[in-house]
Write a protein that holds these residues in place. Structure first.
Motif, short mmCIF file in Angstrom:
data_model
loop_
_atom_site.label_atom_id
_atom_site.label_comp_id
_atom_site.label_asym_id
_atom_site.label_seq_id
_atom_site.Cartn_x
_atom_site.Cartn_y
_atom_site.Cartn_z
N VAL A 61 0.87 -1.16 -0.03
CA VAL A 61 -0.07 -0.15 0.27
C VAL A 61 0.95 1.11 0.06
O VAL A 61 1.25 1.60 1.10
N MET A 62 1.09 1.78 -1.09
CA MET A 62 1.98 2.96 -1.29
C MET A 62 1.57 4.29 -1.54
O MET A 62 0.62 4.53 -2.29
N ASP A 63 2.23 5.39 -0.87
CA ASP A 63 1.83 6.62 -0.73
C ASP A 63 2.29 7.24 -2.25
O ASP A 63 3.33 7.08 -2.69
N GLY A 64 1.37 7.66 -3.18
CA GLY A 64 1.61 8.29 -4.18
C GLY A 64 1.32 9.75 -4.21
O GLY A 64 1.02 10.36 -5.48
N SER A 65 1.38 10.24 -3.24
CA SER A 65 0.88 11.95 -3.25
C SER A 65 2.24 12.61 -3.60
O SER A 65 3.14 12.08 -4.04
N GLY A 66 1.86 13.99 -4.03
CA GLY A 66 2.78 14.92 -4.77
C GLY A 66 4.43 14.81 -3.94
O GLY A 66 5.11 15.09 -4.85
N SER A 67 4.36 14.62 -2.85
CA SER A 67 5.74 14.74 -2.14
C SER A 67 6.67 13.45 -2.48
O SER A 67 7.83 13.43 -2.26
N MET A 68 5.91 12.31 -3.09
CA MET A 68 6.66 11.36 -3.55
C MET A 68 7.40 11.40 -4.72
O MET A 68 8.17 10.73 -5.29
N THR A 69 7.03 12.42 -5.53
CA THR A 69 7.80 12.90 -6.62
C THR A 69 8.97 13.79 -6.38
O THR A 69 9.73 14.06 -7.37
N TYR A 70 9.17 14.10 -5.19
CA TYR A 70 10.56 14.93 -4.78
C TYR A 70 11.76 13.98 -4.65
O TYR A 70 11.60 12.78 -4.87
N GLU A 71 12.75 14.50 -4.81
CA GLU A 71 14.03 13.60 -4.82
C GLU A 71 14.41 13.22 -3.56
O GLU A 71 14.50 13.85 -2.47
N GLY A 72 14.73 11.83 -3.65
CA GLY A 72 15.37 11.09 -2.37
C GLY A 72 16.72 10.88 -2.44
O GLY A 72 17.50 11.71 -3.04
N LYS A 73 17.29 10.40 -1.45
CA LYS A 73 18.66 10.06 -1.14
C LYS A 73 19.47 9.96 -2.12
O LYS A 73 20.43 10.29 -2.23
N THR A 74 18.93 9.15 -3.25
CA THR A 74 19.78 8.53 -4.48
C THR A 74 19.96 9.69 -5.57
O THR A 74 20.60 9.68 -6.49
N GLY A 75 18.94 10.57 -5.46
CA GLY A 75 18.86 11.62 -6.52
C GLY A 75 17.70 11.44 -7.45
O GLY A 75 17.26 12.19 -8.04
N LYS A 76 17.22 9.97 -7.34
CA LYS A 76 16.08 9.79 -8.03
C LYS A 76 14.73 10.22 -7.27
O LYS A 76 14.80 10.56 -6.12
N SER A 77 13.52 10.34 -7.67
CA SER A 77 12.41 10.61 -7.05
C SER A 77 12.09 9.59 -6.05
O SER A 77 12.57 8.44 -6.24
N LYS A 78 11.50 9.85 -4.96
CA LYS A 78 11.05 8.72 -3.92
C LYS A 78 10.32 7.73 -4.40
O LYS A 78 10.15 6.73 -3.83
N GLY A 79 9.40 8.30 -5.28
CA GLY A 79 8.51 7.15 -5.81
C GLY A 79 9.15 6.20 -6.91
O GLY A 79 8.99 5.02 -6.68
N ASP A 80 10.51 6.51 -7.30
CA ASP A 80 11.25 5.64 -8.18
C ASP A 80 12.25 4.81 -7.20
O ASP A 80 12.46 3.58 -7.49
N GLU A 81 12.50 5.58 -6.19
CA GLU A 81 13.15 4.58 -5.20
C GLU A 81 12.49 3.56 -4.48
O GLU A 81 12.90 2.50 -4.32
N LEU A 82 11.27 4.04 -4.38
CA LEU A 82 10.12 2.90 -3.85
C LEU A 82 10.10 1.78 -4.82
O LEU A 82 10.16 0.57 -4.44
N SER A 83 9.77 2.13 -5.91
CA SER A 83 9.65 1.16 -7.16
C SER A 83 10.88 0.24 -7.08
O SER A 83 10.57 -0.97 -7.33
N ASP A 84 12.25 0.76 -6.97
CA ASP A 84 13.37 0.11 -7.14
C ASP A 84 13.31 -1.05 -6.03
O ASP A 84 13.87 -2.15 -6.01
N SER A 85 13.08 -0.55 -4.73
CA SER A 85 13.13 -1.30 -3.57
C SER A 85 12.15 -2.61 -3.58
O SER A 85 12.54 -3.76 -3.29
N LEU A 86 11.05 -2.11 -3.97
CA LEU A 86 9.72 -3.09 -4.18
C LEU A 86 10.12 -4.06 -5.37
O LEU A 86 9.95 -5.21 -4.91
N ILE A 87 10.74 -3.84 -6.39
CA ILE A 87 11.28 -4.82 -7.42
C ILE A 87 12.35 -5.66 -6.94
O ILE A 87 12.29 -6.96 -6.98
N ASP A 88 13.24 -5.03 -6.23
CA ASP A 88 14.35 -6.02 -5.49
C ASP A 88 13.75 -6.83 -4.49
O ASP A 88 14.18 -8.23 -4.43
N THR A 89 12.72 -6.64 -3.81
CA THR A 89 12.04 -7.37 -2.86
C THR A 89 11.49 -8.62 -3.49
O THR A 89 11.46 -9.77 -3.16
N LEU A 90 10.61 -8.32 -4.55
CA LEU A 90 9.97 -9.28 -5.14
C LEU A 90 10.89 -10.24 -6.06
O LEU A 90 10.45 -11.24 -6.17
#
Length: 249
Positions: A49-78
């Motif tokens: 259950v993933m937050d898709g609000s506007g703040s998830m488009t902000y830059e995360g620690k890696t330089g990608k958006s937090k939404g993309d960082e979440l997607s990467d983490s999710l795919i690695d887990t799966l």
């Protein structure tokens, strides 16, 4: 007195049939064996259950958006789940939420999941200037109940992993839905507070600990909650939660 010779019958010889290995249809044998499946040891539904609000488009620690960082983490887990010896025991669903509630992925066995896709929750949300979770948790509750009913005679359970990077606007309703889910001992909730590199405009940094506490209270227990800036730690928390609930390494 005459001697009568009695003829003895020769012992019968049993000829065992032999298999001519050169005449075996190896193609048919391989095809037959490929259809064999290992029986499921358990039925584990995992709902992200993933937050898709506007703040998830902000830059995360890696330089990608937090939404993309979440997607990467999710795919690695799966990917890890899909490669495990228990892969046929898992089914997966995904939801994104903001002003609206969207089913990103309808329930699918992990072995059939397409991991080439991007599962950034922001890609599925149209209205994103709010973070409302209650409607999604109601849909999740229905899905869990249906799954456990269908697999009622089996070793079945459900794990819900909730992620937010900010304030859940309808927190009271969302917590109520989570507490309703916790009443079922076959349903477990894990939660992740995905912190921001810089705090969101319009929100007081002094309230940050309160927002973390809100997310922690949603989880079934403290060990199933984490707060982090690091997308890798999100992945590790997801894996740990799934392993703990499913009782696998």
């Amino acid at each position: 007195m005459s001697n009568k010779l009695q003829k003895k019958q020769a012992p019968s010889i049993v000829v065992k049939p032999t298999i001519d290995l050169t005449k075996i249809n190896t193609g048919a044998l391989t095809a037959g064996l490929s259809k064999l499946t290992i029986p499921r040891l358990f039925y584990q539904l995992v709902i992200f259950v993933m937050d898709g609000s506007g703040s998830m488009t902000y830059e995360g620690k890696t330089g990608k958006s937090k939404g993309d960082e979440l997607s990467d983490s999710l795919i690695d887990t799966l990917k890890r789940l899909k490669a495990s010896k228990n892969k046929n025991c898992f089914d997966v669903s995904m939801y994104a939420y903001a002003n609206e509630s969207i089913c990103v992925l309808r329930q699918v066995p992990i072995k059939d999941l397409d991991l080439t896709k991007n599962y950034n929750p922001c890609d599925f949300i149209t209205h994103y200037n709010s973070t409302k979770l209650g409607e999604t948790m109601e849909a999740v509750k229905q899905e869990c109940n249906d799954y456990l009913k269908i697999n009622g005679e089996k070793n079945a359970q459900a794990l819900i992993i909730v992620l937010s990077d900010g304030v859940v606007f309808d927190y009271d309703l969302s917590l109520k839905k989570c507490n309703e889910l916790k009443l079922n001992n076959k349903i477990t909730i894990a939660s992740i507070f995905f912190e921001s590199v810089s705090w969101q405009e319009g929100f007081n940094i002094d309230d940050l600990e309160s927002y973390k506490k809100y997310m922690q209270d949603m989880a079934s227990n403290e060990s199933l909650f984490t707060s982090t800036l690091n997308a890798d730690e999100i992945r590790n928390h997801m894996i740990k939660s799934i392993s703990t609930v499913s009782k696998i390494n």
